[in-house]
Design an enzyme around this catalytic site. Structure first.
Site: not given
Ligand code: DNO
Length: 388
Positions: A348-349, A274, A236, A365, A301
């Site tokens: 993501d989020h 991401c 990530h 989340y 992501h």
């Molecule tokens: C936050 C996430 C991070 C991710 C970690 C992966 O929302 O994108 O916590 O899960 O960095 O190891």
């Protein structure tokens, strides 16, 4: 017609206020989760993996990706006792692979995972977003953490604003800032200020080159297990993609990701693409980064950010913000068409919005904001594929 991307959703396990049924109703088919109850560095027991997988499958979903098998600090810093943690990591990977779970997300960020200074920034429509502001980070760094050498890391304008803010904040506001910055993975415990100070000293000695070496050493130490079991490791990117609090960051831009994938040039060594983390970098061209590393992207992501001239950013709507999500999705769809196994992505989020404003959920989340994100992203994908 090319295969579609796999639509996934992050779930924090049975304690998550967002249920597996919610996930189904949102339209995802895959779950991204981790055994958060297992302490970092310990082996994930096979029985616990089997049990979690069953819970997910009983709900009519599949466990698509593990996010994350956390890399213990002993490995990141290559402490004398690191081998024990490598052995544990290898065993966890074997246990997961024995159940057919072979896409693993992890990060190599020192001490802190993602970092924000504000978790509930109010948007003009009343929804709430995560926010990162350099002035607040500097206020924490200079006056709460009181890190040695911190003053050299910020331009004068930021230092002056940081002082102004620090002097103006109430004790409660300062405490909130501290909690936000020290927040670890939702549901897990925060980092202690004193531990952070100590770690900063350790990482100072390791530096950027040392941390890179430690990452390659870690990957080399698990390579045989990954190759024998068909595992894809996906790193990530750093979030935000800058060194912060004097800690080195080694997965922040195109050069970093190319270095990681070329230095250990094996297919198992992949990337979690991401768009939000990389998108916070003022010089990061997201579609260009994807193009450079796309053959190693095994997980995505999709998230957007809006930056200002100072590099502060808030998390924008998935199709708003500075990341050209249309270009990203187009590139993902094209890459996916060349694959036998679809690339999993998750919204993501998401903004805390509507009924979720009255609920307590893991920051970023909540359900409805991500549901909106997934719906928009899915529509974008279908539109690009011409499948109406
Ligand atoms: C936050 C996430 C991070 C991710 C970690 C992966 O929302 O994108 O916590 O899960 O960095 O190891």
């Amino acid at each position: 017609m090319s295969i579609k991307l796999e639509q996934t959703w992050r779930w924090y396990g049975p304690a998550d206020t967002v249920s597996l049924q919610d996930i189904k109703q949102a339209g995802a088919t895959g779950v991204v989760t981790a055994l958060h109850h297992v302490p970092h560095g310990e082996v994930w027991p096979l029985e616990d993996i089997i049990e979690r997988k069953k819970v997910i499958e009983d709900a009519g979903l599949v466990w698509s990706v593990v996010e994350s098998v956390t890399v213990h600090e002993a490995i990141k810093t290559r402490r004398p006792d690191a081998q024990r943690y490598i052995d544990n990591y290898r065993q966890t990977l074997k246990n997961l692979a024995s159940q057919g779970i072979t896409t693993i997300c992890y990060n190599f960020m020192p001490v802190l995972d993602w970092t924000r200074t504000e978790l509930f920034l109010e948007m003009s429509d009343g929804s709430k977003a995560l926010y990162f502001n350099w002035n607040d980070l500097a206020a924490f760094d200079l006056f709460v953490l009181e890190r040695e050498g911190a003053a050299d890391d910020y331009p004068e304008a930021i230092k002056a604003e940081a002082k102004r803010r620090f002097d103006g904040y109430t004790p409660a506001e300062l405490e909130k800032l501290k909690i936000n910055i020290l927040m670890g993975i939702p549901g897990e415990k925060n980092i202690e200020l004193e531990d952070l100070r100590q770690s900063i000293g350790i990482y100072k000695a390791i530096g950027f080159d040392g941390l890179r070496k430690n990452l390659i050493w870690f990957l080399s130490s698990i390579a045989d297990v990954c190759e024998e079991n068909g595992i894809h490791m996906t790193i990530h990117p750093d979030d935000p993609p800058y060194p912060i609090l004097g800690l080195p960051r080694i997965a922040s831009n195109k050069d970093d990701l190319l270095y990681i994938t070329k230095e250990l040039d094996k297919p198992f060594n992949g990337i979690c693409f991401c768009t939000g983390s990389l998108g916070a970098g003022v010089s990061n061209d997201i579609p260009a980064i994807f193009d450079a590393v796309k053959d190693r992207v095994y997980f995505a992501h999709l998230r957007n950010v809006k930056k200002d001239e100072q590099g502060n950013f808030y998390e924008a709507d998935h199709l708003g913000g500075d990341v050209n999500m249309y270009a990203v999705m187009k590139a993902l769809v094209a890459e996916n068409a060349t694959r036998e196994v679809p690339i999993p992505f998750r919204p993501d989020h998401g903004h805390q919005m509507l009924d979720d404003l009255a609920k307590t959920t893991a920051p970023g989340y909540s359900a409805i904001g991500r549901l909106r994100g997934l719906a928009e992203l899915r529509g974008l994908e279908l539109g690009i594929m011409g499948e109406y």
